[in-house]
Structure formats: C-alpha cells, structure tokens
Design a protein around this motif. Structure first.
Motif, PDB file in Angstrom:
ATOM      1  N   ARG A  13      17.098   8.433   0.733  1.00 23.67           N
ATOM      2  CA  ARG A  13      18.299   9.540   0.295  1.00 23.67           C
ATOM      3  C   ARG A  13      18.447   8.454  -0.682  1.00 23.67           C
ATOM      4  O   ARG A  13      19.034   9.064  -1.704  1.00 23.67           O
ATOM      5  N   ALA A  14      18.208   7.366  -0.206  1.00 24.23           N
ATOM      6  CA  ALA A  14      19.007   6.054  -0.986  1.00 24.23           C
ATOM      7  C   ALA A  14      18.041   5.187  -1.687  1.00 24.23           C
ATOM      8  O   ALA A  14      17.911   3.796  -2.316  1.00 24.23           O
ATOM      9  N   THR A  15      16.533   4.839  -1.856  1.00 26.15           N
ATOM     10  CA  THR A  15      15.493   4.496  -2.267  1.00 26.15           C
ATOM     11  C   THR A  15      15.301   4.793  -3.149  1.00 26.15           C
ATOM     12  O   THR A  15      15.102   6.175  -3.074  1.00 26.15           O
ATOM     13  N   ILE A 123      25.631  10.504 -10.824  1.00 23.35           N
ATOM     14  CA  ILE A 123      24.488  11.471 -11.524  1.00 23.35           C
ATOM     15  C   ILE A 123      23.868  10.397 -11.955  1.00 23.35           C
ATOM     16  O   ILE A 123      22.753  10.496 -11.339  1.00 23.35           O
ATOM     17  N   PHE A 124      24.658   9.306 -12.262  1.00 22.36           N
ATOM     18  CA  PHE A 124      23.857   8.310 -12.776  1.00 22.36           C
ATOM     19  C   PHE A 124      22.904   7.677 -12.215  1.00 22.36           C
ATOM     20  O   PHE A 124      21.812   7.064 -12.732  1.00 22.36           O
ATOM     21  N   THR A 125      23.334   7.378 -11.132  1.00 20.43           N
ATOM     22  CA  THR A 125      22.768   6.260  -9.801  1.00 20.43           C
ATOM     23  C   THR A 125      21.738   7.229  -9.306  1.00 20.43           C
ATOM     24  O   THR A 125      20.787   6.945  -8.912  1.00 20.43           O
ATOM     25  N   ASP A 126      21.934   8.946  -9.826  1.00 21.86           N
ATOM     26  CA  ASP A 126      20.703   8.653  -9.097  1.00 21.86           C
ATOM     27  C   ASP A 126      19.306   8.927  -9.979  1.00 21.86           C
ATOM     28  O   ASP A 126      18.317   9.292 -10.156  1.00 21.86           O
ATOM     29  N   ARG A 318      25.972   9.681  -4.363  1.00 19.72           N
ATOM     30  CA  ARG A 318      25.429  10.989  -3.516  1.00 19.72           C
ATOM     31  C   ARG A 318      24.769  11.193  -2.995  1.00 19.72           C
ATOM     32  O   ARG A 318      23.580  11.379  -3.724  1.00 19.72           O
ATOM     33  N   ASN A 319      24.130  12.349  -1.718  1.00 23.02           N
ATOM     34  CA  ASN A 319      23.174  12.259  -0.851  1.00 23.02           C
ATOM     35  C   ASN A 319      22.961  13.179  -1.959  1.00 23.02           C
ATOM     36  O   ASN A 319      23.150  14.108  -2.368  1.00 23.02           O
ATOM     37  N   ARG A 320      21.107  13.614  -2.357  1.00 21.14           N
ATOM     38  CA  ARG A 320      20.740  13.979  -2.850  1.00 21.14           C
ATOM     39  C   ARG A 320      20.110  15.334  -1.621  1.00 21.14           C
ATOM     40  O   ARG A 320      19.545  16.654  -2.618  1.00 21.14           O
ATOM     41  N   SER A 338      25.363   5.707   2.340  1.00 26.17           N
ATOM     42  CA  SER A 338      23.247   5.729   1.325  1.00 26.17           C
ATOM     43  C   SER A 338      22.677   4.640   2.930  1.00 26.17           C
ATOM     44  O   SER A 338      21.603   4.737   2.548  1.00 26.17           O
ATOM     45  N   GLY A 339      23.599   4.237   3.246  1.00 25.19           N
ATOM     46  CA  GLY A 339      23.231   3.013   4.526  1.00 25.19           C
ATOM     47  C   GLY A 339      22.672   1.531   3.486  1.00 25.19           C
ATOM     48  O   GLY A 339      22.653   0.281   3.930  1.00 25.19           O
TER      49      GLY A 339
END
Length: 863
Positions: A13-15, A123-126, A318-320, A338-339
C-alpha cells in the motif's frame, strides 16, 4: 497519530512499485524549462503519457503536442474532456484522470511538489509511488522535493535546474502605480472582483483568472492579456501552476489564504510558486505587495529570491488498496495509515466526505449488498463537485446517480439527464449566475464521459460541451464588459510611453479618434468627450483630442462657410443649427429688426475661425428673416410712391413688426392721400376697424420669426408657437402687450389672431342689440375653440357678455352686460348694445383691453 503507531497495512500500500526503466526527477524553480524537456523526451519514445495538475495545462500542452505529432497520435484525457483517437501514441492527462492500467514507454508527472497539498496531495503521492513508464519515468517539480524523492524513490536520478531568469523583490506599490504587464494576486472571489474594478477605473481594465472559471473562459481571459488588449491580470493562485504568460511583475494583494481548514499565511514555496510567473525565459521578473498588504518577513523574501525552500518532510497519502466488501469497510480502508512517518494520511477528501454522507442514507444502504454495488457507489462518489458546495448538498446528486444506476441496470434515465442538462442552456444573468451554471455543466460533462452509465454518451458529451462553451463565452464577455475599458486601456498605455504622442483625428462622422478608439464626438462645433476612467485619462484624452480638433478646425470652418442655407436651420427656441446641430443663438442687435448671431460653446481655439463661422451663421439668420418677413424687410412699395403720412405709417408698422392698433395711426390715416392709401393697400396693407396689419405676417412661419425677434430684443425665451396657423393661442404665453407684435390681440384667456378679431367685431356689430346670444359652431370655429372649451366663457365675458341662468338650461345663452353698473337713474336710457367701440370702449368689452394696450404702448414710447 504517526504511522508507527497505526496498524500496519499490507506492504504494497505504501511501497513504491518495482522499477521499470530509468527514473529521473527534474527539480528546480519555475521558468527552468522542465515541462519543455519532458515533452521533448516523450516525443522521442514510441509511446508516452504525461500528467498535469490542471485541465487548462493539459489542454494547452495537448495542442502543442498535436502540432508536433499530429492529431491522430495524441489523446487528451481529463475528467471533463476526452479526445481519444483509435490508436494514440501519446496521452496528455490531468493527474487524477491518468489511466494507470495503460502501459507506455515514457511517463511524466508535472508539479510533483503537490504531493504536499492537503487536498490533492494523495493523488500525486500515489503517482510518485506507483506510476512508471516501461523505459523512462520523469517527475517534474520544485527542488524542495529532493529529499522526499530520494527517500521514497531511492533509485531516481535527481537533476537540478536553474531558473532562466532572476526573480527579485520590488517592494510595495499602490495599485494605481503598478507597471504594465503586472499580475495582481488575491485569494477570494470578492477581492479579485474589487481589485479588477479598481484597475478598470485607473488603468482601463484587466483580465481575470479564477479557479472557478471554465478552462475556455480562463483561456479567453489569458489570451486577452497576452494579446495586449489589457496590461493587467487579477487572479487567484490558479496562475501559479504553469500558466505561461508574459508577466513582468506579480503583486500580492493578500498573503493569507483559506486552505480548506483555516486561514493561514502563505509559505515561502507558495509565494515563490506564484511569484515565479513573473519573468519568462530570459526576461527577469519582480514581485511585491499592493493594496496596503504588509510585506513578508525578510527571511521569506530571501528564500523566494534565492529559491531556497525548506525540504518537504511529509506528503499526503491515501490507501489505494480499498475494501469493497461493504460501505463501512470501504470507508475504513480509506482511513488506514501508511505505516511510514513521511506519508501522512490525507484529510478526508471530497469523495470520502460524500461517501460518509451517503452511508447515512437508507435508500443507498439498501442498494449496497454486493462488492460490485459498493464499487459503483465509490465511482459515483468521485463525481467532482465543481460548484464547491457542502458535501451533504453534493451527496444529493450523487445519491440520485447511484439509485438510478442500481435500479436501471447501470444506466441513467435519459429524460432525467436531459432535464438536468437542458435547464443549464441559458446565457442570461450576471457573472455569478453564469459561473454557477458553468460549475453545474462541468459536473454533468464529467458524468457524460462515463459511457458505461449513459445511452448515447457521445451525443451527451457533445451537448454538454456546447453548453459549456456558450456559457464560457458569455462569462468571458461579462467579465470583459465589467472589467475592461479598451479605450481607456489604450490611452493609458500610450500615456505611459515616455515622450509618446497619441495619434488622433476627427473622422467624417464627427467622431474624435485617439489611438483607434472613439473618445468623443462633435456636436456642431463643440467637442463632447466620452466619459473618462479617471482624471489623468481625461487630461490625456483632452490633450490628444485638442490636437485633432486644432488640426481639423480649418476644414470644419470651411465646410460651414461653403454650406448652402439648406444645411442650416432654426429651432423653435431660436437656436441656429448646422447639419442638425446647434451652433449659435439669436441675441439683441442694433434694432428690433436687426438681431445679432452669437456662437454657442465651441471647440474653435482661434478667434478668427470662430468669427468666420459667426458671420456665416449671421448670413443665414438675415436670409431666414427676410424670407419669412418680406413685407417688413423688402416692402412691395417704394417710398417714392408714398406721401409723408404713408411713410410714417409704414415706419410705425415696422416698429410694431407688421401690426398696430388703428387708433395709433389715426393722424397718419387722416392725412394720407388716396394714391398713397391705394399703394399701401396694393402692397398688402390691411386696414381693419380696430387693427392695421400687413398681409403675410399671420402665417405661422412669420409668427415664429417675429417671436424670435421679440425674444432676442427682450432677452426672454421664445414663446411656444404651434406648427399650424392657429386662430387663437393661450393668452398666458407672453405678456399681453406683446401679442400685437406677434399678430394677435388678447381676449380674456386667449389671444385672437388679428384677422379673426376683425371678423368677430363685424359679427358683433351686425347682431341685434341687447339680444340673447348663443355661441354656435361657426362662432366657436372663428375663435378656434371647441363648443365645450373651458376658455369659451372667459372669452365671452371679455366680449361683454354674461351667462343667463334660466330654469331650463342655465348654460344655454349669454346676454350683454349693462354699461351702467349703478342704479338706474331717472332720465337715463338703459344701454343694451353689445357693440364694441375702440374709441369709447365698453369696460366689459375686448376693446377696453385694446385701449389699455394702446395707452401702455404710448406711455412706453413717451418714456
């Protein structure tokens, strides 16, 4: 709560996604050519996709790439607009609308520092973590993201870029003192409009750029600025995201903004992002404050000038990996952490707030019994609210979309869609009304691009685009009408050029043109300027117009001199016109028959030119009087054919403008010979029992001319004369002693024309003495009155009658008033005759009034 204390989600999710090809981060301040570089790199690959933060930027770069690669090779994909040819090689998108399942050789994300934006950052982080090209990936943005990219994308190559021009602090300036090609920035719609109105008044106008405007409207406003139609731009921070404009200076009218949660001061990177619009390519730019805004701290100014911004420590995430088992589990998955400390959970976005509102709706809950239904619910929650209303309000529309889709096998009812769309097809209303309609239609444009929801989606897309375009054009026009005075803008620009002299001229229509704009017009010989934006503009305008008028004056004077008399005219008020415009008035001259012409206010600077015009107007006036009063100016009888008494009588008539009481001419009439009398009669002299007058002076044109002569000699206004020859006029229009000068004699409430007076006197002489008198139609017509005219009783009283009251009809008849007003005395006969006699007038008859006139006139002559 930090990421370490949050429940640990799945590592994916955050990797960041596994590397595919090279990853390159091109970072630096504005105006470093980053976007240009990315487009060039993409065109060097077989396929590519680039994400921009704004639909406006996506469209702008789409057009540029189409020019390079051809329309068939490029697709445009935004939430509201999709142009997708059969097999496009390149995709130009907004970041939110990027099709993440599309495999391309090259992929780029612009303005990557928006990962730190509270609203859209997740959104940009994703995209930073997961968007990759097969061969090359490029992130573009501020160098404040350097450490964050190294941390999250360790295999990325960081490339710094230097600004092509310098950006320096210019201090504080008043709004009216801002130099040309300046952009003024504020953070509320009301203040943007207030500043735009102030610039319209002081500098002729401004373009306006707001986030609430449609891209088409924003483009039109920017193009107006770029084309030089206006020299100023008032905008929100919407100009900070890559809008390429020729701005030399950015002035902040505010340094505080509402970020969706609170009002706060702008940070140094935010100031730099906006101020960086100043100066393009190799041209240096400046920034400052205006509108009494306090300057930023010196440290902030230093950071902006040196582009030295603190590194971004945290970005929004935000979690995808969403859980569609139920709405509650979906909502819970959106709220997972995110952890990682650097990835901060995004605050609830609009789609999440709408989801929370719909979860409270029983009708929605009843329809979410499967994963597909929950997935559909999440899809409709992401319909954007361009109206920026409260989430609960937007949730009403979203709930309707969801229930219709569920109840109708995934399709929206055509009539329901049509009802919502067609009612927006109106271009009336003010700026706020059109802005609201545009926001509504943009939401429906987004919905129509969900082809899986609509029958005939392509047709609905075309329809919503047509409506959006017409509303955008109307809004652009309203903004331009309200905030742009093109004439003032051109004048202000010319005035600002040192040593420049504005081009000016007077055209054939009498319009005064300065720098191609009509600034006033000629009314006859007078220049009437149009309203100026301010005193300085008025001064410049008058100076430029004066040069044009001075140059044009000889030609205009010559045109007046060479005009035939038909080009001139006389108004009922005694004003002389030329080509329908008043240029002169008539004033007292050497004698009653010799009035003088005087020019009205004019724009002829040289007295010689003005006198030439006055002489031409005087020539017209002399001819006008002679044409209308030939008996006074050119008698049809020679003085050599008259004896002395006849010449004296003719002189008296000229002094009385063609009429006089017979009593005044008694001596001359007695002494006049028969030959002279015959000559005068042949020349048009009319010898009545009570009045002597020249024929022709009773014509309406002659009466008007005599009225002008009297008004000029007396300094009084010209009395109102009807268009037709009237038998009588209201007696109160002029003093009673003036009426004979106009060919009338006062008779109670009216003034009776002299020829009708003589007819009336003859009629009264021929009637039986003392008889009752009933005014019939012939009698009323002689007076020029109707039988029921309220003036009639007053006329009869002036003639020596009174109403006779009878039992049958109290208003039916009149009887003569007795001349003996006292008690009947023995030995005196009762006088019953109503016959008037000017020599010994009955005090109740009209001839008593005439006697008063004669006495008054003689007294005046003796004085």
């Amino acid at each position: 709560m930090t990421g370490r204390n949050a429940p640990a989600p799945g590592p994916s999710r955050a990797t960041p996604s596994r590397r595919r090809g090279s990853i390159r981060a091109v970072l630096g301040p504005t105006n470093t050519g980053k976007t240009f570089l990315a487009v060039e790199r993409m065109l060097g690959h077989a396929s590519g996709m680039i994400g921009f933060p704004l639909r406006l930027l996506a469209r702008e770069n789409y057009d540029r790439i189409v020019d390079r690669a051809g329309r068939a090779s490029v697709a445009l994909i935004t939430g509201e607009e999709k142009i997708i040819p059969p097999n496009p090689r390149f995709l130009v998108c907004t970041v939110e609308a990027m099709p993440m399942d599309r495999d391309v050789d090259f992929l780029a994300i612009d303005e990557i520092q928006l990962c730190a934006d509270p609203e859209r950052g997740h959104i940009f982080t994703d995209r930073l973590l997961h968007a990759r090209g097969r061969h090359e990936t490029m992130f573009l943005g501020s160098d404040s993201m350097t450490e964050m990219i190294r941390l999250l994308v360790p295999d990325a190559e960081i490339e710094g870029r230097e600004r092509l021009s310098t950006l320096s602090w210019a201090g504080e300036k008043k709004l009216s003192r801002l130099k040309r090609r300046s952009a003024v920035v504020a953070f509320s719609v009301d203040q943007v409009y207030e500043l735009a109105e102030a610039l319209r008044q002081t500098r002729g106008g401004t373009a306006v750029v707001l986030g609430a405007l449609s891209p088409r409207t924003r483009n039109a406003q920017v193009e107006m600025y770029q084309a030089g139609e206006v020299d100023y731009l008032v905008a929100t921070d919407a100009i900070g995201m890559g809008l390429n404009m020729d701005v030399d200076h950015v002035a902040f009218a505010q340094l505080r903004k509402f970020d969706g949660a609170r009002r706060r001061m702008l940070t140094a990177p935010e100031i730099g992002q906006i101020a960086g619009r100043a100066g393009r390519h190799m041209n240096d730019g400046t920034f400052g404050v205006t509108n009494n805004t306090k300057p930023p701290d010196p440290e902030v100014l230093r950071r902006v000038e040196e582009h030295d911004y603190p590194p971004v420590k945290q970005i929004y995430w935000r979690n995808r990996a969403l859980d569609f088992a139920s709405p509650k589990r979906l909502y819970a998955s959106l709220n997972e952490y995110s952890g990682r400390d650097e990835l901060v959970r995004a605050r609830d976005a609009d789609d999440q707030l709408v989801l929370a509102a719909l979860m409270r709706e029983a009708a929605v809950e009843q329809r979410t019994g499967s994963r597909d239904r929950v997935q559909l619910l999440w899809d409709v929650c992401q319909v954007p609210d361009f109206r920026k209303t409260m989430p609960e309000h937007h949730a009403t529309l979203v709930a309707s979309l969801f229930t219709h889709l569920v109840d109708r096998d995934g399709r929206l009812p055509t009539d329901w869609v049509a009802g919502h769309i067609e009612r927006l097809d109106r271009t009336d209303g003010d700026i706020d009304t059109l802005t609201a309609r545009l926001a509504h239609i943009r939401t429906w444009t987004y919905i129509t691009h969900r082809a899986d929801w609509l029958d005939g989606a392509a047709d609905w897309q075309m329809r919503t685009r047509q409506i959006e375009d017409s509303l955008s054009d109307a809004l652009h026009q309203r903004l331009t009408d309200r905030f742009v005075d093109r004439r003032a803008a051109v004048i202000g620009r010319s005035r600002g050029a040192e040593g420049a002299e504005m081009l000016s001229a007077v055209n054939a229509k009498g319009q005064v043109i300065v720098e191609g704009h009509v600034v006033g017009h000629m009314e006859g010989l007078r220049f009437l300027p149009h309203e100026a934006a301010d005193r300085r503009e008025a001064k410049a305008l008058m100076a430029a117009a004066h040069r044009a008028l001075t140059s044009d004056a000889p030609r205009r004077v010559q045109a007046v001199e060479q005009s035939e008399d038909q080009a001139f005219g006389m108004t009922p008020e005694g004003r002389i016109t030329w080509q329908g415009r008043e240029i002169a008035r008539v004033e007292r001259g050497d004698s009653l028959l010799s009035p003088r012409c005087v020019l009205l206010s004019h724009s002829l600077s040289e007295s010689v030119l003005a006198e030439r015009v006055r002489l031409r107007a005087q020539s017209f006036l002399d001819g006008y009087l002679r044409r209308r009063l030939p008996a006074l100016y050119t008698p049809a009888v020679s003085a050599a054919d008259l004896d002395s008494p006849a010449r004296g009588l003719l002189f008296q008539l000229r002094e009385g403008l063609g009429a006089m009481a017979r009593r005044e001419a008694r001596d001359n009439l007695k002494a006049m010979g028969d030959d002279a009398r015959a000559a005068l009669t042949k020349a048009g002299l009319r010898l009545g029992r009570d009045w002597i007058y020249l024929s022709g002076i009773l014509d309406v044109k002659a009466v008007r001319a005599r009225a002008i002569l009297w008004a000029a000699a007396s300094g009084r206004p010209v009395p109102e004369i009807p268009n037709t020859t009237a038998p009588s006029l209201p007696a109160d229009r002029v003093p009673e002693q003036v009426w004979p000068l106009l060919g009338y004699a006062p008779l109670g409430p009216i003034a009776l024309r002299l020829d009708r007076w003589e007819q009336l006197a003859a009629h009264l002489r021929n009637r039986k003495k003392g008889a009752r008198f009933e005014p019939d139609a012939e009698f009323c017509a002689r007076l020029g009155l109707a039988a029921d005219d309220p003036a009639l009783p007053g006329v009869l009283r002036a003639l020596g009658f009174k109403q006779e009251a009878t039992g049958d009809s109290p208003n039916a008849a009149f009887v003569p008033v007795s001349r003996n007003r006292g008690a009947k005395r023995k030995g005196h006969k009762k006088q019953q005759s109503a016959k008037p006699s000017p020599a010994r007038p009955n005090p109740d008859s009209p001839f008593a009034v005439l006697q008063d006139l004669v006495v008054g006139k003689k007294s005046a002559q003796s004085r």
